[in-house]
Design a protein around this motif. Sequence first.
Motif, short mmCIF file in Angstrom:
data_model
loop_
_atom_site.label_atom_id
_atom_site.label_comp_id
_atom_site.label_asym_id
_atom_site.label_seq_id
_atom_site.Cartn_x
_atom_site.Cartn_y
_atom_site.Cartn_z
N UNK A 309 25.05 -27.47 -52.53
CA UNK A 309 23.69 -26.93 -52.63
C UNK A 309 22.91 -27.65 -53.72
N UNK A 310 23.58 -28.04 -54.81
CA UNK A 310 22.89 -28.80 -55.85
C UNK A 310 22.47 -30.18 -55.32
N UNK A 311 23.35 -30.79 -54.53
CA UNK A 311 23.02 -32.09 -53.95
C UNK A 311 21.83 -31.98 -53.01
N UNK A 312 21.79 -30.91 -52.23
CA UNK A 312 20.68 -30.72 -51.29
C UNK A 312 19.38 -30.47 -52.05
N UNK A 313 19.45 -29.74 -53.17
CA UNK A 313 18.25 -29.57 -54.00
C UNK A 313 17.79 -30.91 -54.54
N UNK A 314 18.75 -31.76 -54.90
CA UNK A 314 18.40 -33.09 -55.38
C UNK A 314 17.72 -33.92 -54.30
N UNK A 315 18.18 -33.78 -53.05
CA UNK A 315 17.54 -34.50 -51.94
C UNK A 315 16.09 -34.07 -51.78
N UNK A 346 8.21 -24.63 -51.68
CA UNK A 346 8.15 -25.02 -50.26
C UNK A 346 9.09 -26.17 -49.92
N UNK A 347 9.13 -27.17 -50.79
CA UNK A 347 9.99 -28.32 -50.52
C UNK A 347 11.46 -27.93 -50.51
N UNK A 348 11.88 -27.09 -51.46
CA UNK A 348 13.28 -26.67 -51.51
C UNK A 348 13.65 -25.84 -50.30
N UNK A 354 16.79 -26.99 -43.38
CA UNK A 354 17.18 -28.15 -42.56
C UNK A 354 18.66 -28.45 -42.70
N UNK A 355 19.21 -28.18 -43.89
CA UNK A 355 20.62 -28.47 -44.15
C UNK A 355 21.53 -27.32 -43.74
N UNK A 356 20.94 -26.28 -43.13
CA UNK A 356 21.76 -25.20 -42.58
C UNK A 356 22.05 -24.04 -43.48
N UNK A 357 21.40 -23.97 -44.64
CA UNK A 357 21.62 -22.84 -45.55
C UNK A 357 20.90 -21.59 -45.08
N UNK A 358 21.49 -20.43 -45.33
CA UNK A 358 20.87 -19.16 -44.98
C UNK A 358 20.16 -18.61 -46.21
#
Length: 361
Positions: A309-315, A346-348, A354-358
């Motif tokens: 989840x931290x990596x996805x926030x970084x993306x 909004x961006x997060x 998109x990455x499948x998080x609920x």
Amino acid sequence: MRTALVIGTGLIGTSAALALAGRGVHVHLVDHDPAQAETAAALGAGTDRAPEGPVDLAIVAVPPAHVAATLAEAIRGGAARGYLDVASVKGGPRRELEALGVDLTTYLGTHPMAGRERSGPLAATADLFEGRPWVLTPTRDTDTEVLNLALELIALCRAVPVVMDADAHDRAVALVSHTPQLVSSMVAARLQDADETAVRLCGQGIRDVTRIAASDPRMWIDILSANPGPVADVLAAVAADLDGTVRALRALDSGDDGRREDGAAGIADVLRRGNAGRTRVPGKHGSAPTVYETVTVLIGDQPGELARIFADAGRAGVNIEDVRIEHAAGQQAGHIQLMIEPTAVPSLIDTLQERGWSLRQ
């Protein structure tokens, strides 16, 4: 500073020793329990062998009740060029040293505002003090060389020096450290005999309030015994608020509309004053507090989920300012609350979906 002597190898003493040893200072470790000094040495905090001569700086990291006697022995024995203690109370030890007739020109009282719920050398970390305030309480008699050694110690530990009067410091820590410990313990004590069904409902609120209630009672008895008056003054003011709040709640529970209005006003008053006080707590890097938005995500209790989840926030190009995790009762999952700048929400959200998080609203 090339050499140091740390007297007392608990959490604070060992953490300071680890920081100094990691930056090239030769550290000697002493403790009334040799096994603790051996443990600290095994962790890389220095050597438990006695120094052959005076060191540059002696750091006394013992309970407040033993600070004066330990310092007096070290100073009279010529153990170092400069001496400081790291106890959480400053006025009392200084007055005890004066009563003992000790030359205080080579002594400086200090207090690093850092700690953990755990104690002992095994709880120590070299980065315990990084970014944290470290209080200095010099007097007109304090030798400049000792002040410089203390500032060097603080720099090596990557803390932030704060100069205060000793008694002003004791009143301040009574408010921001000692009273919160007691209040946390009082709230946690209510859980001891609570019904199991109530305990199972514990959420993040009760976890936040009772976190520091896990601290070592013996350590806190030592601390509170050295600063009872200022702590009692703060608790008396808290008690007055508690008494008023109880009366307001009783009024809300009555059948009288006028009393109910007065009760609501009383509750609103204490909550608003709490809001106002909370806004004065320094925010990130000691700056003025910032209001962040919270994005709550359902997260599984499997290895690698936090990293993902931290990596996805970084993306998403989003900096996570703070994090809280609330575990779900009876499930292998929980909620992670990501505190971020409002403009980044909004961006997060888009990226995490998109990455499948609920996400939870």
